[in-house]
Design a protein around this motif. Sequence first.
Motif, PDB file in Angstrom:
ATOM      1  N   HIS A   3       0.889  -1.285   0.101  1.00 36.39           N
ATOM      2  CA  HIS A   3      -0.078  -0.047   0.031  1.00 36.39           C
ATOM      3  C   HIS A   3       0.906   1.263  -0.111  1.00 36.39           C
ATOM      4  O   HIS A   3       1.580   1.634   0.891  1.00 36.39           O
ATOM      5  CB  HIS A   3      -0.674   0.096   1.388  1.00 36.39           C
ATOM      6  N   ILE A 259      -0.602   1.655  19.859  1.00 34.99           N
ATOM      7  CA  ILE A 259      -1.302   0.531  19.367  1.00 34.99           C
ATOM      8  C   ILE A 259      -0.543  -0.269  18.007  1.00 34.99           C
ATOM      9  O   ILE A 259      -0.396   0.716  17.493  1.00 34.99           O
ATOM     10  CB  ILE A 259      -2.594   0.822  19.247  1.00 34.99           C
ATOM     11  N   LEU A 260      -0.020  -1.471  18.198  1.00 30.34           N
ATOM     12  CA  LEU A 260       0.575  -2.105  17.167  1.00 30.34           C
ATOM     13  C   LEU A 260       0.140  -3.230  16.571  1.00 30.34           C
ATOM     14  O   LEU A 260      -0.789  -4.049  17.393  1.00 30.34           O
ATOM     15  CB  LEU A 260       2.101  -2.367  17.715  1.00 30.34           C
ATOM     16  N   ASN A 261       0.541  -3.613  15.443  1.00 35.66           N
ATOM     17  CA  ASN A 261       0.159  -4.792  14.789  1.00 35.66           C
ATOM     18  C   ASN A 261       0.907  -5.899  15.691  1.00 35.66           C
ATOM     19  O   ASN A 261       2.217  -6.029  15.872  1.00 35.66           O
ATOM     20  CB  ASN A 261       0.531  -4.730  13.337  1.00 35.66           C
ATOM     21  N   GLN A 262       0.303  -7.352  15.209  1.00 33.86           N
ATOM     22  CA  GLN A 262       1.129  -8.392  15.535  1.00 33.86           C
ATOM     23  C   GLN A 262       2.365  -8.272  14.443  1.00 33.86           C
ATOM     24  O   GLN A 262       2.133  -7.988  13.280  1.00 33.86           O
ATOM     25  CB  GLN A 262       0.497  -9.675  15.075  1.00 33.86           C
ATOM     26  N   LYS A 318      -1.641 -11.282  20.729  1.00 34.45           N
ATOM     27  CA  LYS A 318      -2.537  -9.771  21.039  1.00 34.45           C
ATOM     28  C   LYS A 318      -2.343  -9.486  22.477  1.00 34.45           C
ATOM     29  O   LYS A 318      -2.322 -10.460  23.485  1.00 34.45           O
ATOM     30  CB  LYS A 318      -3.954  -9.912  20.709  1.00 34.45           C
ATOM     31  N   GLN A 359      -2.527  -5.222  18.788  1.00 34.20           N
ATOM     32  CA  GLN A 359      -3.821  -5.674  18.208  1.00 34.20           C
ATOM     33  C   GLN A 359      -3.814  -6.343  16.991  1.00 34.20           C
ATOM     34  O   GLN A 359      -3.262  -6.177  16.350  1.00 34.20           O
ATOM     35  CB  GLN A 359      -4.958  -4.840  18.868  1.00 34.20           C
TER      36      GLN A 359
ATOM     37  N   LEU B 149      -3.518   1.772   6.372  1.00 31.42           N
ATOM     38  CA  LEU B 149      -3.864   0.468   7.087  1.00 31.42           C
ATOM     39  C   LEU B 149      -3.986   1.116   8.583  1.00 31.42           C
ATOM     40  O   LEU B 149      -3.258   2.052   9.023  1.00 31.42           O
ATOM     41  CB  LEU B 149      -2.346  -0.268   6.946  1.00 31.42           C
ATOM     42  N   MET B 150      -4.599   0.133   9.361  1.00 34.18           N
ATOM     43  CA  MET B 150      -4.696   0.151  10.641  1.00 34.18           C
ATOM     44  C   MET B 150      -4.197  -0.682  11.483  1.00 34.18           C
ATOM     45  O   MET B 150      -4.441  -1.934  10.860  1.00 34.18           O
ATOM     46  CB  MET B 150      -6.012   0.546  11.060  1.00 34.18           C
ATOM     47  N   PRO B 151      -3.755  -0.729  12.624  1.00 32.64           N
ATOM     48  CA  PRO B 151      -3.200  -2.001  13.347  1.00 32.64           C
ATOM     49  C   PRO B 151      -4.501  -3.002  13.709  1.00 32.64           C
ATOM     50  O   PRO B 151      -5.383  -2.579  13.923  1.00 32.64           O
ATOM     51  CB  PRO B 151      -2.718  -1.495  14.794  1.00 32.64           C
ATOM     52  N   GLY B 152      -4.249  -4.177  13.411  1.00 32.80           N
ATOM     53  CA  GLY B 152      -5.203  -5.425  13.613  1.00 32.80           C
ATOM     54  C   GLY B 152      -6.268  -5.353  12.485  1.00 32.80           C
ATOM     55  O   GLY B 152      -7.239  -5.996  12.407  1.00 32.80           O
TER      56      GLY B 152
END
Lengths: 359, 359
Positions: A3, A259-262, A318, A359, B149-152
């Motif tokens: 993206h 807040i972060l991604n896995q 998570k 999350q 994009l957003m976390p999760g």
Amino acid sequence: MKHKNETSTPPVSPYLITRTLMPENQETPLNFLLNDNTPPSYFYRRNHFPYPKLTKQSFFLPITGEVYKPRIFSFQQLLSFPSRTVKVLLECAGNKRQLFIPKVFGEQWGAGAMSQGDWKGVPLKDLLQYAGLKYTAKEIVFEGYDWGLMPGISTPLYYARSLPIEKALHPDTIIAYEFNGKPIPFKHGYPLRLIVPQWYAMASVKWIKRIKVIDHTFKGQFQTEDYVYYPNEDSDEGKKPVTIIHVNSMIQQPLNLSILNQGIHKIKGMAWSGYGEITRVDVSTDHGQSWTEATLNASSRSPYTWTNWTIDWQAETKGEFTIMSRATDSCGYVQPIASQWNRKGYGYHAIDKVNVKIQ
Amino acid sequence: MKHKNETSTPPVSPYLITRTLMPENQETPLNFLLNDNTPPSYFYRRNHFPYPKLTKQSFFLPITGEVYKPRIFSFQQLLSFPSRTVKVLLECAGNKRQLFIPKVFGEQWGAGAMSQGDWKGVPLKDLLQYAGLKYTAKEIVFEGYDWGLMPGISTPLYYARSLPIEKALHPDTIIAYEFNGKPIPFKHGYPLRLIVPQWYAMASVKWIKRIKVIDHTFKGQFQTEDYVYYPNEDSDEGKKPVTIIHVNSMIQQPLNLSILNQGIHKIKGMAWSGYGEITRVDVSTDHGQSWTEATLNASSRSPYTWTNWTIDWQAETKGEFTIMSRATDSCGYVQPIASQWNRKGYGYHAIDKVNVKIQ
């Protein structure tokens, strides 16, 4: 899947973080600034008083007191002497003050009252040698051009600090006239600033007006009242002066409460100490139960600066996590779990902590 | 005795306070900014995504969906329609998030995720009238050009929000093309931004791409997941959407944890509410035991903006004091002692507090 919409126009700017405006106290956005040398526009500003007015006289530096030949050096003369360039971190003694519990009055610095760069100037010892120290010399007093009123004190004061002889004679203690290859910016001490590596930055007096060698212990506001650790709220018992920078570290990324991604996240930060080089940094992602050694950036290692470190973290599950960083220096000092509380909030250096949510 | 060294050169600048850089989230240094209209360079920035790229198409605004005549308005056409200028405060729903206890994840906004100024544009109702709303019309959806994009969440999203018909038809809900007499700055929504007075600013969609009238309830990420009050940590029970700005106030001066002289101090601040005008502000200097009505600045009173207030405080005795401010609006809403905790940290509006030490 890629993206691609990160071609932001115009570019993002972190700016400084203001703590007070009169006088101007602003910190460096260190969480966002990954530079080696801090650019002047992002260098933190710590002032006790309004900016001074310079005159022709500001370009002449007298050395008087317990010396055989009192001298006045012109700015031009200083430029002609053999120079020394030192890469030095300056850290405000109140850096991280906002982390003390109970809260402490004063500027509520985060972790950005700290910046570094290349300072060029004349070793102070050379100037003292030209003047000739008498055997009665005990301390060297540096007075700045900045002055003003302080709460609870009825008469105006000049900013002044002293150094013991041995620190004054260290070859890396310099009277600087350049920062990062250019004249020192006015807000950071132009034309002349004392640079004292390894000590908290109250020692690195800006806009130096004069140097006086004295045969006794200096008793100035900023020496015996401020910049003193008072471990008790209600008495001065156990007080001791603020001098050498404590071993310390900070986590620059990720940000606290983000807040972060896995996935894999790079944890980045810096570590520093006035007692010596940083020898290791350990990182925990489970609130201190287990620790892993981070990778130190070899190119950022230098005796008087911060060392950058990094470690990859595989965030598989998570939930909420506490990331901690703990630095160790070559003298064997290690960051403590808690930093000793003191009434004026100096020298905070507990293990750094950041909470994140995956999350 | 007068001590005159305040002719600081160069002038002090407060700058913005960065919370994140990617995307750019920076707050206004409101403690230091006493202006009526916020200058664009100090207007807070709140982004979910990187800044979008504009194209020729960004200067054409389509209205489709439940309308009789779908329309595409060019930027030029919009400039030619009868205009309306409204002075509007925009406040991020997460403003003051850092004050929630327990701490809430997300950007740790202080009190400066809030700015105001004169927005000029075309009333949305006029545009809807040109298109002709069908009786099936239930909500109006506004999509911005910003996406990412957003976390999760695995797929990218556009920023989009809806308004109920009645708020959309309010004559002061406008499609703005000017801020403070100039084109809207790019970072604040150029060329076209929806302005929704009285609602938290997530409703005032930037860089509007298109408007769609729908016959059902809009279910977007920023409508049904984010910008929702979740009063419980572990369940969605009791959730409700974030809409109107709560009655609120802030103390700009003195600063929290500052050290002051004995004497008279001017306590200054602002108060605001989406429910109506501010009718009074009460101030306590004894931790809420007694309250005194502050003076509202009549010239700053306007239906959709903050109201400035001030009160003199005679600080006679040394010691620590807690100053509090409590606003009341024309609907009778009063700031509470504590703001209802919610999982995403929206709408903080408890009585404001500042601790100072007189010495």
